[in-house]
Every structure is written in structure tokens, then in C-alpha cells.
Design a protein around this motif. Structure first.
Motif, PDB file in Angstrom:
ATOM      1  N   SER A  81      60.314  49.632  16.068  1.00 12.04           N
ATOM      2  CA  SER A  81      58.437  49.372  16.211  1.00 12.04           C
ATOM      3  C   SER A  81      58.467  49.635  15.457  1.00 12.04           C
ATOM      4  O   SER A  81      58.571  49.910  14.394  1.00 12.04           O
ATOM      5  CB  SER A  81      59.037  51.111  17.157  1.00 12.04           C
ATOM      6  N   PRO A  82      56.571  48.530  15.334  1.00 13.48           N
ATOM      7  CA  PRO A  82      55.764  48.799  14.369  1.00 13.48           C
ATOM      8  C   PRO A  82      55.480  50.058  14.301  1.00 13.48           C
ATOM      9  O   PRO A  82      54.693  50.455  13.418  1.00 13.48           O
ATOM     10  CB  PRO A  82      54.871  47.938  15.096  1.00 13.48           C
ATOM     11  N   GLN A  83      55.579  51.315  15.246  1.00 17.04           N
ATOM     12  CA  GLN A  83      55.254  52.972  14.795  1.00 17.04           C
ATOM     13  C   GLN A  83      53.407  52.607  14.829  1.00 17.04           C
ATOM     14  O   GLN A  83      53.007  53.519  14.379  1.00 17.04           O
ATOM     15  CB  GLN A  83      55.545  53.091  13.416  1.00 17.04           C
ATOM     16  N   VAL A  84      52.890  52.237  15.558  1.00 17.37           N
ATOM     17  CA  VAL A  84      51.579  52.482  15.790  1.00 17.37           C
ATOM     18  C   VAL A  84      51.473  54.330  16.506  1.00 17.37           C
ATOM     19  O   VAL A  84      50.718  54.812  16.092  1.00 17.37           O
ATOM     20  CB  VAL A  84      50.973  51.096  17.101  1.00 17.37           C
ATOM     21  N   ASP A  85      52.870  53.988  17.346  1.00 14.93           N
ATOM     22  CA  ASP A  85      52.800  55.403  17.832  1.00 14.93           C
ATOM     23  C   ASP A  85      53.504  56.470  17.401  1.00 14.93           C
ATOM     24  O   ASP A  85      54.768  56.696  18.293  1.00 14.93           O
ATOM     25  CB  ASP A  85      52.425  55.668  19.148  1.00 14.93           C
ATOM     26  N   PHE A  86      53.967  55.958  16.090  1.00  9.44           N
ATOM     27  CA  PHE A  86      55.889  56.531  15.833  1.00  9.44           C
ATOM     28  C   PHE A  86      57.078  56.324  16.526  1.00  9.44           C
ATOM     29  O   PHE A  86      58.019  57.494  16.448  1.00  9.44           O
ATOM     30  CB  PHE A  86      55.718  58.097  14.892  1.00  9.44           C
ATOM     31  N   GLY A  87      57.421  55.514  16.759  1.00  7.86           N
ATOM     32  CA  GLY A  87      58.225  54.705  17.401  1.00  7.86           C
ATOM     33  C   GLY A  87      58.530  54.826  19.187  1.00  7.86           C
ATOM     34  O   GLY A  87      59.322  54.347  19.371  1.00  7.86           O
TER      35      GLY A  87
ATOM     36  N   PRO B 228      60.391  54.287  29.183  1.00 14.39           N
ATOM     37  CA  PRO B 228      60.439  53.283  30.073  1.00 14.39           C
ATOM     38  C   PRO B 228      58.724  52.708  30.434  1.00 14.39           C
ATOM     39  O   PRO B 228      58.779  51.740  31.146  1.00 14.39           O
ATOM     40  CB  PRO B 228      61.033  54.157  31.234  1.00 14.39           C
ATOM     41  N   ASN B 229      58.104  53.743  29.661  1.00 10.33           N
ATOM     42  CA  ASN B 229      56.637  53.535  30.495  1.00 10.33           C
ATOM     43  C   ASN B 229      55.609  52.364  30.231  1.00 10.33           C
ATOM     44  O   ASN B 229      54.733  51.501  30.326  1.00 10.33           O
ATOM     45  CB  ASN B 229      55.551  54.339  30.438  1.00 10.33           C
ATOM     46  N   HIS B 230      56.185  52.146  28.857  1.00 12.39           N
ATOM     47  CA  HIS B 230      55.873  50.928  27.848  1.00 12.39           C
ATOM     48  C   HIS B 230      56.732  50.101  26.839  1.00 12.39           C
ATOM     49  O   HIS B 230      57.549  50.973  26.637  1.00 12.39           O
ATOM     50  CB  HIS B 230      54.078  51.436  27.553  1.00 12.39           C
ATOM     51  N   SER B 231      56.079  49.445  26.070  1.00 18.03           N
ATOM     52  CA  SER B 231      56.258  48.731  25.557  1.00 18.03           C
ATOM     53  C   SER B 231      56.094  48.267  24.167  1.00 18.03           C
ATOM     54  O   SER B 231      54.824  48.669  24.362  1.00 18.03           O
ATOM     55  CB  SER B 231      57.218  47.364  25.161  1.00 18.03           C
ATOM     56  N   SER B 232      56.363  47.787  23.067  1.00 17.25           N
ATOM     57  CA  SER B 232      55.385  47.926  22.139  1.00 17.25           C
ATOM     58  C   SER B 232      54.293  46.254  22.300  1.00 17.25           C
ATOM     59  O   SER B 232      54.648  45.897  22.498  1.00 17.25           O
ATOM     60  CB  SER B 232      55.987  47.293  20.183  1.00 17.25           C
TER      61      SER B 232
ATOM     62  N   HIS C 210      47.542  50.251  29.494  1.00 16.33           N
ATOM     63  CA  HIS C 210      47.896  50.517  27.810  1.00 16.33           C
ATOM     64  C   HIS C 210      47.334  51.870  28.335  1.00 16.33           C
ATOM     65  O   HIS C 210      46.072  53.045  27.933  1.00 16.33           O
ATOM     66  CB  HIS C 210      48.017  49.636  26.438  1.00 16.33           C
ATOM     67  N   GLN C 211      48.210  53.172  29.350  1.00 14.65           N
ATOM     68  CA  GLN C 211      47.601  54.327  29.383  1.00 14.65           C
ATOM     69  C   GLN C 211      48.069  55.069  27.847  1.00 14.65           C
ATOM     70  O   GLN C 211      48.095  56.386  28.176  1.00 14.65           O
ATOM     71  CB  GLN C 211      48.549  54.946  30.751  1.00 14.65           C
ATOM     72  N   PHE C 212      49.036  54.398  27.007  1.00 12.60           N
ATOM     73  CA  PHE C 212      48.792  54.517  25.755  1.00 12.60           C
ATOM     74  C   PHE C 212      47.713  54.849  24.322  1.00 12.60           C
ATOM     75  O   PHE C 212      46.404  54.285  25.186  1.00 12.60           O
ATOM     76  CB  PHE C 212      49.742  55.200  25.242  1.00 12.60           C
TER      77      PHE C 212
ATOM     78  N   PRO D  62      48.084  59.076  16.404  1.00 10.33           N
ATOM     79  CA  PRO D  62      46.901  57.524  17.122  1.00 10.33           C
ATOM     80  C   PRO D  62      45.986  58.952  17.946  1.00 10.33           C
ATOM     81  O   PRO D  62      44.811  59.261  17.683  1.00 10.33           O
ATOM     82  CB  PRO D  62      47.952  56.900  17.244  1.00 10.33           C
ATOM     83  N   ALA D  63      46.354  59.594  18.437  1.00 16.36           N
ATOM     84  CA  ALA D  63      46.135  61.277  19.039  1.00 16.36           C
ATOM     85  C   ALA D  63      44.637  61.341  18.750  1.00 16.36           C
ATOM     86  O   ALA D  63      43.590  61.909  19.247  1.00 16.36           O
ATOM     87  CB  ALA D  63      46.873  61.601  19.839  1.00 16.36           C
TER      88      ALA D  63
END
Length: 573
Positions: free
Chosen positions: A75-81, A120-124, A183-185, A402-403
Motif C-alpha cells: 500500500s502507498p499508505q494514503v489511509d495507512f494500509g 473489499p470496498n476499494h483498492s489503492s 471514492h467513498q473514502f 486523512p480523516a
């Protein structure tokens, strides 16, 4: 030689079959590990797999049956994994697949099961699938949710008014594909399109990959966000004037959450896992589903394949101002809703919400664990809650979640999850024994000098000792299969009674600032009980004899009483 090989295989099959325990999870303790903050093995200030492996004896010591790992995928760690660029590989910051295999082997040797976080909802946006989807390369062109822009007066606008959990529009324009993606996140977490059968097939391969590596189940992240309204209709306003219109809570999410198709996909995953367990002759796989949804929609996951849909009542519905009747009402509601043959569950804390000691106050840090470990079913514990760890206050400049960052300086404290994610406090050395590096990815809480595991191990009575007592009690038949009764005395004392034969266990909590004397002698109970455990700040101590016609419950106390036979058998009296 051939006969010997066949005989050996037969014996292995028989042994494996005999060892299968179909009920292993029904009274389990699941311990959540946030890998980034658990233990750093290489001094870079970030927790990793080898660090976790080195500390698994602690997880076994406190009596966990399984531990759930927050995401460790590449993961690029945008949302820490939670933004995954490869669902079948390990993020190099955390280690390698070989490190993971060693962790699983160590866990098995300690009798611990490994639960993976499945997202499951999203990927990077760095996932190869997404890069190919941008280029409209089949079959990846339909792996994500793409929509054309809405043109108003010659100006490009998002397809509808949907909002991200992390603030602002849930749509991001891509200048290559000339479309918006959902992107819901975070914008770096494009939503996957579960209406595409090839995508669904790929995700079953992911689950199988990890089961083949010895994983005993999955915690499914944000499951109720997987499907969206097929017509992409605008969501209605929540009519709130106290928050900006760009805030996620400004809308009622009837088209981006809790769609019926989600339950059908979960059923297919349940079958996949059951088939795998049958084929490999291993214990049933656990499915823990995370859905911050209404009570009825949450419970619905039971009949769709979830071992337990997370019960967040201690996090979302109860707080330090809740009274005993509030607790009783919600406990009774959940117990009545659990379908026949299924088990209840009680989530004490997690990585997305303030720590239990901060939500309810230091004096009540043991109370929620005591309730969760005494009620029937599965208890879910967040790493650090067993020693009473507390939130650390963050400035906006320190905030990395990020939140929180996206909420701005005036509102970051309402959204940031950093306070509960600080490094585990192992001892009073550099960085609380979490790392040899003085600079850690999140600062260590300043109270680590006095609040740490090593110190509590050396003391007679504290959060750690209480937690171990509770886990020992949870293994007793009276908790595993005894009757349950939840009552309220004097409008302020919560009383949970578990009974089986001559064994009686009673938990009483007094959240008020006044002590109370409770008379329960009219019930079919032993006339004399004994204090088995009490919260750290209580004036009552284990071994104190009490009479049921005047049970003394100090202010801000949670007390575990038992019949004398239980105490005597455990203390060789």
C-alpha cells in the motif's frame, strides 16, 4: 514404500479430521492488533510483522483465541494500509510474505488463530487494476465505478451529490479516461465495482490465497459500502445546520450504503470459506463484518454468512453519561436479536474510535471489558485496552490521519483517529519499548513511564491482572453456557447474572458518584458471595466476603462476584 505413504496420508487425514473444532469461536476472545503501532523490530519507528511475531506470547498470555491484523497488504499508505495496491502481497514497511508465514507458524504453535483484515470496498489508486481501468483495458475497464460528468452551463460537475467519508465530493475527475471515479473514502481509494462478475471472481481468489497461507478468517472492512444505487440518485439532505454541506454527515446515505446485493456477496464468501474448511479439514473460518448501520441491518449479516456482525453498542450507543437502564436496554436488544445457533459479540474498542479508558473515563477502564467478558459470546478487544491505555491529544500540525487532516484545523479533533492509534506501551524505555527509535510514526503517549505492560506485570493488582482474571473466568462453563439475566437495581446499578448448577457469577456496575447497597437475597442465589475481581480504583478487593441482602457497590465501580465454590476452587482454598 507406497503402502507406507498411503498409510501416512490416511493417518494424517484422520488426525486432522479429529482435531477439527466446529465450536472454537463461540466463547472466543479476539484481540485486534494495529500493526503499525504494535511493535517495531527494525528501528524505523513503524510497527511490523516481525515485531508482532516477537510479542505473540503476550497475546497468548492474556488468553486471546485469535488476533485480527489491521491491513498489512502492499500500500502507498494514503489511509495507512486501507488503500491496497496488491491484495496478495505484504507492504515492505511491514515485512515480506516469508515474515507473514513465520508469524502464522508462531501463532499456531501458541494456539492462536490469525484473522486478516479484508478490504473489499476499494483498492489503492496505485493498484494495477486501476491503472488499467483508466486506460479502458478489458476486463479492468469495469472494475471500478466510473461515471460521466454532469455538464451545467458548460461547466463540468460530479455525477451526483454523493460525499466522501473523508469530506468533500465522493467523485474524482480523471483526465485520461475523461470520467469521474467514485471514492467513498480518500481520493486514493477508488471504489471497486461489485456488479462486475470478473471483479467478484478476483476477490474470491484473494480470500483463497490467504486461507491457503493458514489464515483462519477475515474481518471485512466497511462491508456495507460495497454497493451503490444502480441509478446513482442524489442522496437526501440530513437538514443539519451545524456542519458544512461538504461534511459526510450532511446527507442521509440511502444510496451508498446498506444495499441488498451486499448480503448476497457475503453469502458467496461464506460458502467459499466453508468449502475451504471442509476440503482442508480445518476449523470453520471466522467472518467478522464491520458495518456502522442500523441495528436491524447489522443483525441481518448473521443470516448472510457473518460469524458475527460487529456489535458496536459500547462505542456508538453508550458513553460515560449512559445509565444502567441504557446498558440493560441495549444488551437485551442485542441478545434477543441473535438468531438461533448464532453467537453474540461485544466490541470493547477498535482503531477507529477513542479508547475505552478515554470514552468512559479512567475509573471505568475495566468496566466494559468486565461486561463484555461476562456476557455470552465473543469479546473483541483492541490492543492496549488490556492495560488501560488512553488516547493521546494531538495538535492539527501533528495529525496524520486523512480523516482528520481533511476536516481542517477547526474540526480535525472530531474526525482524527490518531489519538487511539499511538504505539503500544510495553515498558518505560525509549518510545515505550515499541521502538529503539525516538521518533515514531505517531508520538508515544507521555504517560508511558507509569502506564506500561512491564510495570503492570510486576504489580499485584492492575488492568492487566484484572483482564487475565476475566479471561480465566470466561473459560468457565458458567460463562460459556450458563443462563443470563440482566437487571437494574435502584435505577443505577447494572447487574448481570450468569448461572449454571451451583456456579454463580454476578457483575455489578455503579457508574454514579454515590455508593449503593443492593439487596438480591430474594433471588435463588447463595446467601454469601465473594469478590472475585473489581476495577482498579474500587475500594473492594478480591477475596472480600459479601452477603446478598446487602451487596455494597462503591461509586464508579465494577465488581465481579462469584459463589464461594468458584473462588475456592481457583485459589485452592
Amino acid at each position: 514404500m507406497l503402502r507406507l505413504t498411503i498409510l501416512t496420508c490416511f493417518l494424517l487425514i484422520v488426525a486432522s479430521s479429529a482435531a477439527v473444532n466446529p465450536n472454537w469461536y463461540k466463547n472466543a476472545v479476539v484481540y485486534q492488533i494495529y500493526p503499525r503501532s504494535f511493535k517495531d523490530s527494525n528501528g524505523d519507528g513503524i510497527g511490523d510483522l516481525n515485531g508482532i511475531t516477537s510479542k505473540l506470547e503476550h497475546v497468548a498470555d492474556i488468553g486471546a483465541d485469535a488476533f485480527w491484523l489491521s491491513p498489512i497488504y502492499k500500500s502507498p499508505q494514503v489511509d495507512f494500509g486501507y488503500d491496497i495496491s496488491n491484495f496478495t502481497d505484504i507492504e515492505p514497511t511491514y515485512g515480506t510474505l516469508a515474515d507473514f508465514d513465520r508469524l502464522v507458524a508462531k501463532a499456531k504453535s501458541l494456539g492462536l488463530k490469525v484473522i486478516m483484515d479484508f478490504v473489499p470496498n476499494h483498492s489503492s489508486h496505485e493498484h494495477p487494476w486501476f491503472k488499467k481501468s483508466i486506460q479502458r483495458i478489458k476486463p479492468y475497464d469495469e472494475f471500478y465505478v466510473w461515471r460521466n460528468a454532469k455538464i451545467i452551463n458548460g461547466t463540468r460537475h460530479p455525477p451526483n451529490n454523493w460525499l466522501s467519508n473523508f469530506q468533500g465530493s465522493a467523485w474524482q475527475w480523471n483526465d485520461v479516461r475523461k470520467q469521474y471515479y467514485l471514492h467513498q473514502f480518500a481520493a486514493g481509494q477508488p471504489d471497486l465495482n461489485y456488479r462486475n462478475p470478473t471483479l467478484r471472481q478476483e476477490m474470491t481468489k484473494v480470500l483463497t490465497f490467504w486461507m491457503n497461507r493458514g489464515v483462519s478468517g477475515f474481518r471485512i472492512d466497511a462491508i456495507n459500502h460495497m454497493y451503490e444505487d444502480i441509478h446513482f440518485r442524489d442522496e437526501p439532505s440530513a437538514n443539519r445546520t451545524d456542519i458544512p454541506k461538504t461534511d459526510y454527515d450532511s446527507l442521509v446515505h440511502i444510496y451508498t450504503k446498506d444495499q441488498n446485493e451486499t448480503y448476497e456477496v457475503l453469502k458467496s464468501w461464506r460458502k467459499l470459506m466453508d468449502d475451504h474448511s471442509a476440503r482442508t479439514k480445518t476449523d470453520p473460518k471466522m467472518i467478522l463484518t464491520e458495518a456502522y448501520a442500523s441495528h436491524d441491518l447489522t443483525v441481518k449479516y448473521y443470516n448472510s454468512g457473518s460469524t458475527v456482525p460487529f456489535n458496536f453498542m459500547f462505542i456508538t450507543d453508550l458513553h460515560n453519561s449512559s445509565n444502567a437502564m441504557d446498558f440493560k436496554r441495549l444488551i437485551d436488544r442485542w441478545m434477543k436479536a441473535v438468531p438461533n445457533g448464532k453467537v453474540a459479540n461485544w466490541v470493547v474498542g477498535n482503531h477507529d474510535n477513542h479508547r475505552v479508558a478515554s470514552r468512559f473515563g479512567r475509573s471505568r477502564a475495566d468496566e466494559i471489558s468486565m461486561i463484555a467478558m461476562t456476557l455470552p459470546g465473543i469479546a473483541v478487544i483492541y490492543n492496549g485496552d488490556e492495560i488501560g491505555m488512553e488516547d493521546r491529544n494531538f495538535t492539527y500540525a501533528e495529525t496524520v490521519d486523512p480523516a482528520g487532516c481533511n476536516s481542517g484545523p477547526a474540526r480535525y479533533q472530531l474526525r482524527s483517529r490518531d489519538p487511539e492509534r499511538t504505539p503500544y506501551q510495553w515498558d518505560n524505555t525509549t518510545s515505550a519499548g515499541f521502538s529503539t527509535n525516538r521518533k515514531t510514526w505517531l508520538p508515544v503517549h507521555s504517560n508511558y513511564k507509569t502506564l506500561n505492560l512491564k510495570r503492570q506485570k510486576g504489580e499485584y493488582y492492575n488492568h492487566y491482572q484484572i483482564f487475565k482474571i476475566l479471561r480465566s473466568m470466561k473459560r468457565r462453563p458458567v460463562i460459556e453456557r450458563g443462563t443470563s439475566k440482566v437487571e437494574v437495581y435502584g435505577n443505577r446499578i447494572l447487574c448481570i447474572t450468569r448461572s449454571l448448577g451451583n456456579d454463580t457469577v454476578i457483575v455489578m456496575t455503579n457508574p454514579s458518584n454515590r455508593p449503593a447497597a443492593v439487596n438480591i437475597s430474594s433471588r435463588e442465589l447463595p446467601p454469601v458471595l465473594i469478590v472475585y475481581a473489581a476495577n482498579v480504583d474500587s475500594t473492594l478487593r478480591p477475596g472480600t466476603l459479601v452477603v446478598t441482602n446487602s451487596l455494597f457497590v462503591p461509586e464508579y465501580s465494577s465488581i465481579l462476584f462469584t459463589s464461594l465454590n468458584i473462588y475456592w476452587s481457583d485459589h485452592n482454598v
